[in-house]
Structure formats: structure tokens, C-alpha cells
Design an enzyme around this catalytic site. Structure first.
Site, PDB file in Angstrom:
ATOM      1  N   HIS A 266       1.068  -1.439   0.129  1.00 36.32           N
ATOM      2  CA  HIS A 266       0.327  -0.227  -0.147  1.00 36.32           C
ATOM      3  C   HIS A 266       0.863   1.253  -0.117  1.00 36.32           C
ATOM      4  O   HIS A 266       2.296   1.102   0.185  1.00 36.32           O
ATOM      5  CB  HIS A 266      -0.826   0.373   1.480  1.00 36.32           C
ATOM      6  CG  HIS A 266      -0.381   0.356   2.671  1.00 36.32           C
ATOM      7  ND1 HIS A 266       0.499   0.861   3.133  1.00 36.32           N
ATOM      8  CD2 HIS A 266      -0.532  -0.989   3.122  1.00 36.32           C
ATOM      9  CE1 HIS A 266       0.488   0.578   4.294  1.00 36.32           C
ATOM     10  NE2 HIS A 266       0.536  -0.401   4.675  1.00 36.32           N
TER      11      HIS A 266
ATOM     12  N   HIS B  63       3.890   1.945   2.027  1.00 39.38           N
ATOM     13  CA  HIS B  63       5.177   0.207   2.057  1.00 39.38           C
ATOM     14  C   HIS B  63       5.933   1.534   1.155  1.00 39.38           C
ATOM     15  O   HIS B  63       7.078   1.602   0.608  1.00 39.38           O
ATOM     16  CB  HIS B  63       4.722  -0.665   0.984  1.00 39.38           C
ATOM     17  CG  HIS B  63       3.611  -1.915   2.535  1.00 39.38           C
ATOM     18  ND1 HIS B  63       2.872  -2.452   1.670  1.00 39.38           N
ATOM     19  CD2 HIS B  63       4.054  -1.676   3.396  1.00 39.38           C
ATOM     20  CE1 HIS B  63       2.626  -2.490   3.071  1.00 39.38           C
ATOM     21  NE2 HIS B  63       2.897  -2.626   4.156  1.00 39.38           N
TER      22      HIS B  63
ATOM     23  N   CYS C 101       0.900 -11.021  19.851  1.00 39.51           N
ATOM     24  CA  CYS C 101       0.305  -9.774  18.970  1.00 39.51           C
ATOM     25  C   CYS C 101       1.151 -11.081  17.600  1.00 39.51           C
ATOM     26  O   CYS C 101       2.247 -10.061  17.241  1.00 39.51           O
ATOM     27  CB  CYS C 101       0.051  -8.051  18.918  1.00 39.51           C
ATOM     28  SG  CYS C 101      -0.639  -7.643  17.904  1.00 39.51           S
TER      29      CYS C 101
ATOM     30  N   CYS D 241       1.717  -8.230  15.503  1.00 41.07           N
ATOM     31  CA  CYS D 241       2.967  -7.146  15.313  1.00 41.07           C
ATOM     32  C   CYS D 241       4.015  -8.165  14.960  1.00 41.07           C
ATOM     33  O   CYS D 241       5.738  -7.827  15.427  1.00 41.07           O
ATOM     34  CB  CYS D 241       2.837  -6.705  16.811  1.00 41.07           C
ATOM     35  SG  CYS D 241       1.733  -5.067  17.027  1.00 41.07           S
TER      36      CYS D 241
ATOM     37  N   CYS E 246      -4.331  -5.183  21.682  1.00 43.83           N
ATOM     38  CA  CYS E 246      -3.039  -4.470  20.596  1.00 43.83           C
ATOM     39  C   CYS E 246      -3.061  -3.081  20.173  1.00 43.83           C
ATOM     40  O   CYS E 246      -4.292  -3.134  19.694  1.00 43.83           O
ATOM     41  CB  CYS E 246      -2.416  -5.567  20.064  1.00 43.83           C
ATOM     42  SG  CYS E 246      -1.442  -4.397  18.095  1.00 43.83           S
TER      43      CYS E 246
ATOM     44  N   HIS F 161      -3.128  -3.325  16.136  1.00 41.46           N
ATOM     45  CA  HIS F 161      -4.580  -4.020  15.311  1.00 41.46           C
ATOM     46  C   HIS F 161      -5.435  -4.286  15.973  1.00 41.46           C
ATOM     47  O   HIS F 161      -6.596  -4.972  14.692  1.00 41.46           O
ATOM     48  CB  HIS F 161      -3.424  -5.612  15.303  1.00 41.46           C
ATOM     49  CG  HIS F 161      -2.283  -5.561  14.527  1.00 41.46           C
ATOM     50  ND1 HIS F 161      -1.305  -4.912  15.326  1.00 41.46           N
ATOM     51  CD2 HIS F 161      -2.311  -5.641  12.742  1.00 41.46           C
ATOM     52  CE1 HIS F 161      -0.245  -5.176  13.880  1.00 41.46           C
ATOM     53  NE2 HIS F 161      -0.532  -5.197  12.576  1.00 41.46           N
TER      54      HIS F 161
ATOM     55  N   LYS G 295      -4.289   4.865  11.212  1.00 39.18           N
ATOM     56  CA  LYS G 295      -3.908   3.865  10.371  1.00 39.18           C
ATOM     57  C   LYS G 295      -4.108   3.297   9.011  1.00 39.18           C
ATOM     58  O   LYS G 295      -5.144   2.744   8.923  1.00 39.18           O
ATOM     59  CB  LYS G 295      -2.891   2.717  11.335  1.00 39.18           C
ATOM     60  CG  LYS G 295      -1.770   2.289  11.152  1.00 39.18           C
ATOM     61  CD  LYS G 295      -1.147   1.676  12.092  1.00 39.18           C
ATOM     62  CE  LYS G 295       0.079   0.577  11.530  1.00 39.18           C
ATOM     63  NZ  LYS G 295       0.643  -0.581  11.843  1.00 39.18           N
TER      64      LYS G 295
ATOM     65  N   LYS H  20      -5.267  -3.885   6.747  1.00 40.58           N
ATOM     66  CA  LYS H  20      -6.388  -4.521   5.692  1.00 40.58           C
ATOM     67  C   LYS H  20      -7.014  -4.601   6.930  1.00 40.58           C
ATOM     68  O   LYS H  20      -8.455  -4.963   6.173  1.00 40.58           O
ATOM     69  CB  LYS H  20      -5.673  -5.647   5.982  1.00 40.58           C
ATOM     70  CG  LYS H  20      -6.154  -6.544   4.524  1.00 40.58           C
ATOM     71  CD  LYS H  20      -5.306  -7.822   4.086  1.00 40.58           C
ATOM     72  CE  LYS H  20      -5.458  -8.974   3.763  1.00 40.58           C
ATOM     73  NZ  LYS H  20      -5.371  -9.706   3.968  1.00 40.58           N
TER      74      LYS H  20
HETATM   75  N1  MSP Z   1       8.626  -6.813   8.065  1.00 45.95           N
HETATM   76  C1  MSP Z   1       8.680  -5.886   9.018  1.00 45.95           C
HETATM   77  C2  MSP Z   1       9.947  -4.988   8.521  1.00 45.95           C
HETATM   78  C3  MSP Z   1      10.941  -6.727   8.685  1.00 45.95           C
HETATM   79  S1  MSP Z   1      12.727  -5.184   8.541  1.00 45.95           S
HETATM   80  C4  MSP Z   1      13.967  -6.278   8.619  1.00 45.95           C
HETATM   81  C5  MSP Z   1       7.312  -4.986   9.103  1.00 45.95           C
HETATM   82  N2  MSP Z   1       6.674  -5.012   7.785  1.00 45.95           N
HETATM   83  S2  MSP Z   1       5.706  -4.304   6.996  1.00 45.95           S
HETATM   84  O1  MSP Z   1       5.218  -4.895   6.450  1.00 45.95           O
HETATM   85  O2  MSP Z   1       3.811  -4.032   8.447  1.00 45.95           O
HETATM   86  O3  MSP Z   1       6.241  -2.836   6.879  1.00 45.95           O
HETATM   87  C6  MSP Z   1       6.311  -2.134   7.681  1.00 45.95           C
HETATM   88  C7  MSP Z   1       6.874  -0.656   7.559  1.00 45.95           C
HETATM   89  O4  MSP Z   1       6.313  -0.242   6.119  1.00 45.95           O
HETATM   90  C8  MSP Z   1       7.140   0.727   8.346  1.00 45.95           C
HETATM   91  O5  MSP Z   1       8.116   0.716   9.078  1.00 45.95           O
HETATM   92  C9  MSP Z   1       7.294   1.637   6.720  1.00 45.95           C
HETATM   93  O6  MSP Z   1       8.597   1.558   6.473  1.00 45.95           O
HETATM   94  C10 MSP Z   1       6.443   1.022   6.062  1.00 45.95           C
HETATM   95  N3  MSP Z   1       5.043   1.165   6.439  1.00 45.95           N
HETATM   96  C11 MSP Z   1       3.825   0.515   5.918  1.00 45.95           C
HETATM   97  N4  MSP Z   1       2.685   1.256   6.541  1.00 45.95           N
HETATM   98  C12 MSP Z   1       2.944   2.441   6.347  1.00 45.95           C
HETATM   99  C13 MSP Z   1       2.496   3.689   6.846  1.00 45.95           C
HETATM  100  N5  MSP Z   1       1.130   3.983   6.725  1.00 45.95           N
HETATM  101  N6  MSP Z   1       2.751   5.471   6.739  1.00 45.95           N
HETATM  102  C14 MSP Z   1       3.758   4.965   6.309  1.00 45.95           C
HETATM  103  N7  MSP Z   1       5.148   4.158   5.988  1.00 45.95           N
HETATM  104  C15 MSP Z   1       3.973   2.577   7.084  1.00 45.95           C
HETATM  105  O7  MSP Z   1       6.883  -4.247   9.989  1.00 45.95           O
END
Ligand code: MSP
Length: 509
Positions: free
Chosen positions: A20, A23, A128, A131, A145, A148, A296, A299
Site C-alpha cells: 500500500h 510501503h 500479537c 505485530c 493490541c 491491530h 493507520k 487491511k
Molecule cells: N517485516 C517487518 C519489517 C522487517 S525489516 C527487518 C514489517 N513489515 S511491514 O510490512 O509491516 O512494513 C513496515 C514498514 O512499512 C514501516 O516501517 C514503513 O517503512 C512502511 N509502512 C507501512 N505502513 C506505513 C504507513 N502507513 N505509512 C508510512 N510507512 C508505512 O514491519
């Protein structure tokens, strides 16, 4: 000896759900930083990828009736597709199910074990799955949590533990002294505050999970997904299979992440590196969240914005521009389609698109597109002012980019865009043409095209396709990405023949 390669990373994203805009934000920034360092003439390496093990993925796969591996392959391909649409140019896309990564995790766990940093113990806690971490009662909001909004499960297991507590003092010193630079400052203080309260050892294995990497010293358990995932920053650059590459790249210059995973990156990760005696990342930038209606994105909450649909509607470069121009790097930003349209219609179509369009059109009309640097002509104050603006903009841009003030870097480019549009009004080329003042007209046209050349180089890291498009329309046939920002000076352009193309942007209603 200091290494030459600028190494930037993003977190590796969980494949339980599709990519999304959150990311996308992190990955776009990593790409911008890579491209910026490239045009400064540096070697660069940009690593991103997907995090594919753990209970959360296993459960998500089960729901679709696919094997975990099939499920991971599908989502990893979706990530790659989004990155392609957004012009993201990573050097490696690491997947934690890649056998080379799995082998690397085993090597590192064995090292930690051999050095005495891993021991076995009983553990009971509230877990959780969203997380992939344990919570204490105090961390929960009404028993749920906070992220979530689900009730964590009570898990009781015999696990292996990592002696995180052994690193408290060292980490405090390293972070306080900025040897590990945590940006922005308030995030550094947040980490320090929590670190001063003390560190507990953490469980780094799971006994009941199948979808993971088996511990090298006890095959009945698999590695905790976070330990597995953090190691990607090493396995992705050849830690266990390309020593030369690894030594050229490590340590990381910039690790990007959002605030959700601060602790893992700023505390657990450096502690693991200290334990295996590897150099530490130089800086970590913790950015804010993209939210939707101040919630936030998740999904579970059903408010996911699809970056593919956005880039198909507006174009990848427009999304890149919007993200960097609207959000203040480090703070939260509430997403809105209206804001994309506003930026597209005003900054992009009106200001930049129009500047290019009128400049190449006039060059075509008055001089058959031919632009020449007429050194003989004495420039007027106005011309000088434009060239000085370009020099000042370049200086500001570099300062802002170097401190990751990305919005301000873009604003500085727009100072030149706006200045050049005003220059057109001030010099009124159509009047000069009517008066037959071709000498003056040629100088004005030269300055406009030279200004656009500057804009293209500065804009390249943020809007690579747009920059190349400008480059071509002002008649330069090579690739803008091969320009060296350090050498960019006013008056370098000798002669060119512009080639008018389609408008850079289409307005959106
Ligand atoms: N898999 C772990 C990370 C492991 S790294 C060794 C994880 N994955 S995640 O899919 O949840 O991705 C988290 C990261 O995605 C956040 O730290 C950020 O970089 C990005 N983002 C996910 N959602 C976000 C927003 N809503 N806004 C900005 N960045 C976000 O955690």
C-alpha cells in the site's frame, strides 16, 4: 579506510497483505536517496525486499488455500510490480525464503550461540500475531493490541533467548554520541528514554511454528521472524557468499523505517551486530505514517490505498512528487486524493509543464528550435539574476537533500521554476520578436533552456521519467541520470536544438 558505496535500505515488507502507499512511501524515499547519491557521482546500493516467514504469513496463506511458498511468491511479485510502476531501481530484492538468506541466518545464529549470547529458557507472554511480538499488560489498550485492535494470545513455550540486556550501556553511549545517528532527534530521545529504563533479554525462537528457518543448534525450533528479517540487511549484500561485495557496502549509510519498528531497528538490530562484532549502521531515519482519515492504514481497517491504481491514474512520477512535496519527512501525513490533484494541476501542470511547453514552443517558433550560448552578448541584470537564482537553488537543494529535508529540496527547485516563469513575463519574448530584437531574444531563449536543464538534473532523483522527458525536449540526447550534480554550472550548455514533445502532465479534474 572508509568505504565508497552509499548503502540505503528499506524494511522488508510482510507478504501477508498487498503493498500500500505506506510501503510505497519508504521505498520511494530510498530510491530518491539512491538516485541523489548517484548524480553526486557516488557508488550506491539500494536493498529492499519481502519478509516471508512467521505465523502471520503462515495463517494468511492458509486462508487462501495456498502453500506458504506459493502465497509468498505471489505477493513478492506484486511488490516488484509496484516498484516497477513507480520507477524504483533497487539493486537487490531480498526474500527471506531465498536459500542464501536462510543460510546466512543460520550462520549468524550459530555465531551468536558460539559467543554465548543465546541461552534456553521458559517463556510465557501475550503475543500479537499482527505485530509478531510479545506485549506486557501495560502495552495493551483495553486488553487489545493498540495497532491491530485484537486480543493477543497467551503463549507459553521453551525458547532460546538473546542476551539483549548485555548491551544496554553500550547502546546508550553509541546512540547518545550519534555514532548510530537516529533521526529525527525526537525519535532518538524516544529510544534513549526507553533504553534507560533497562533491557530485557528477548526470545529469538519459536517451538510450535513450522514456517521459519530452523535453528542450526536445535532443529526443533525456528528463528523468531524478526531476527530472521533483520539479517536481510547483511544477507542481501553477500555476507555469506560475496565477501568482496559485502566489504564494499557494509555498514549501511541510511536505514529507513517508520516509527512502528523503531525498537527492533534502533536497539535489537545494533545489539545483534555488536554481538557478532560487525560495524554498526551509520544512520537510521524514522519517518511518520501515511494515514487515511487520520487512521493507520491496515487491511483489518479496510482503508488500504492501492499504489498501482494511483500510479495508473496519475503516473508514477506524480505520486513520487506528491509524497515528497506534501509530507514533512519524519511526521505523519493524512493522505488525500484531492491533494494529489492539487499538486498535479498547480505545481506540475501549471508551473513546470507550462514552463517547458512555452520555452520549447517559443524556441521552435523564433529560431527553428536552435539555441546557442552567445558569449559575446553582455547579459542584463535580469539574466544575471536568473543565473544566480539557479546557483543558489542548487546550493540549497544539496543542503536540504543532505539532511533529508526532502520537501524543502523540492521547494527549492520550484523557486527556479517560478523564477523562470516570471522571467518569461519580464522579458516578453513575443515583444522582442515583434521588434526584431533577435540578439536579445536569443539570450532569453538560451536562459530558459539552460534553466530547464538545471531543473531536469535537480529533479531527476525525485521524478526520473519527467526529468528525462525534459532532457529530451530540450534536445539533449544522452541520459540525464549520467549527469554529475557537482559539475552543474550555468552556461555549460553550448548549443542544442529543442524537440517539442507531449505535455509533461495532464491535469486532473
Ligand atoms: N517485516 C517487518 C519489517 C522487517 S525489516 C527487518 C514489517 N513489515 S511491514 O510490512 O509491516 O512494513 C513496515 C514498514 O512499512 C514501516 O516501517 C514503513 O517503512 C512502511 N509502512 C507501512 N505502513 C506505513 C504507513 N502507513 N505509512 C508510512 N510507512 C508505512 O514491519
Amino acid at each position: 579506510m572508509s568505504k565508497e558505496c552509499y548503502y540505503v535500505t528499506t524494511p522488508i515488507y510482510y507478504v501477508n497483505a498487498e503493498p500500500h502507499i505506506g510501503h510505497t512511501y519508504t521505498t520511494v524515499i530510498a530510491d530518491v536517496l539512491k538516485k541523489y547519491h548517484q548524480i553526486k557521482g557516488e557508488k550506491t546500493f539500494f536493498l529492499t525486499g519481502t519478509d516471508e516467514h512467521g505465523l502471520k504469513i503462515e495463517q494468511a496463506a492458509q486462508k487462501t488455500g495456498k502453500t506458504p511458498q506459493e502465497f509468498c511468491d505471489e505477493i513478492a511479485a506484486k511488490y516488484k510490480n509496484v516498484w516497477q510502476k513507480l520507477g524504483i531501481d533497487y539493486d537487490n530484492f531480498i526474500r527471506t525464503t531465498d536459500p542464501k538468506h536462510e543460510e546466512c541466518v543460520k550462520i549468524i545464529l550459530q555465531k551468536l550461540y558460539d559467543k554465548g549470547y543465546i541461552y534456553k529458557n521458559k517463556y510465557e507472554g501475550l503475543y500479537c500475531v499482527g505485530c509478531e511480538k510479545y506485549f506486557t499488560e501495560d502495552d495493551l489498550t483495553d486488553g487489545l493490541c493498540p495497532d491491530h485492535k485484537i486480543k493477543p494470545e497467551l503463549l507459553a513455550e521453551e525458547n532460546y533467548f538473546f542476551k539483549l540486556s548485555a548491551f544496554q550501556e553500550k547502546l546508550l553511549k553509541l546512540i547518545e554520541s550519534d555514532e548510530i545517528l537516529i533521526l529525527p532527534d525526537f525519535r532518538k530521545n524516544e529510544v534513549l528514554g526507553k533504553l534507560r529504563l533497562g533491557l530485557e533479554d528477548i526470545s529469538i525462537s519459536r517451538s510450535q511454528l513450522k514456517w521459519g528457518i530452523k535453528l542450526p543448534f536445535d532443529e526443533t525450533q525456528v528463528a523468531y521472524v524478526w531476527v530472521d528479517a533483520l539479517i536481510n540487511y547483511l544477507s542481501g549484500i553477500g555476507f555469506n557468499n560475496n565477501e568482496k561485495l559485502f566489504n564494499e557496502i557494509w555498514p549501511a549509510d541510511m536505514q529507513l523505517l517508520a516509527k512502528d519498528i523503531l525498537w527492533f531497528h534502533c536497539v535489537i538490530w545494533p545489539a545483534m551486530l555488536l554481538a557478532i562484532e560487525l560495524p554498526l549502521p551509520k544512520s537510521l531515519f524514522v519517518h511518520g505514517y501515511f494515514t487515511v482519515n487520520d487512521q493507520k492504514i491496515s487491511k483489518t481497517l479496510g482503508n488500504v490505498i492501492d499504489p498501482v491504481a494511483l500510479s495508473e491514474e496519475f503516473g508514477g512520477d506524480v505520486i513520487r512528487y506528491f509524497m515528497l512535496r506534501e509530507a514533512t519527512f519524519g511526521l505523519d501525513y493524512d493522505f488525500s486524493i484531492d491533494a494529489i490533484k492539487r499538486r498535479l494541476n498547480t505545481d506540475l501542470a501549471n508551473d513546470l509543464g507550462n514552463l517547458l511547453n512555452r520555452s520549447v514552443s517559443m524556441a521552435g517558433k523564433y529560431f527553428d528550435g536552435k539555441i546557442v550560448n552567445t558569449r559575446r552578448a553582455v547579459p542584463l541584470t535580469l539574466d544575471e539574476e536568473v543565473s544566480l537564482t539557479a546557483a543558489a537553488v542548487k546550493k540549497d537543494y544539496i543542503e536540504f537533500m543532505d539532511k533529508l529535508a526532502l520537501r524543502q529540496a523540492l521547494e527549492s527547485i520550484w523557486k527556479l521554476v517560478v523564477r523562470l516563469n516570471r522571467y518569461v513575463e519580464e522579458t516578453a519574448p513575443w515583444k522582442l520578436s515583434k521588434e526584431g530584437n533577435n540578439e536579445r531574444l536569443a539570450i532569453v531563449m538560451y536562459n530558459l533552456i539552460e534553466g530547464l536543464r538545471h531543473i531536469a538534473v535537480l529533479l531527476y532523483p525525485i521524478m526520473p521519467q519527467t526529468a528525462q522527458n525534459i532532457w529530451q525536449q530540450i534536445g539533449l540526447n544522452d541520459n540525464v541520470k549520467n549527469q554529475n550534480l557537482n559539475n552543474l554550472t550555468w552556461g555549460q550548455l553550448q548549443e542544442t536544438t529543442v524537440a517539442k514533445g507531449d505535455p509533461l502532465f495532464k491535469k486532473s479534474e
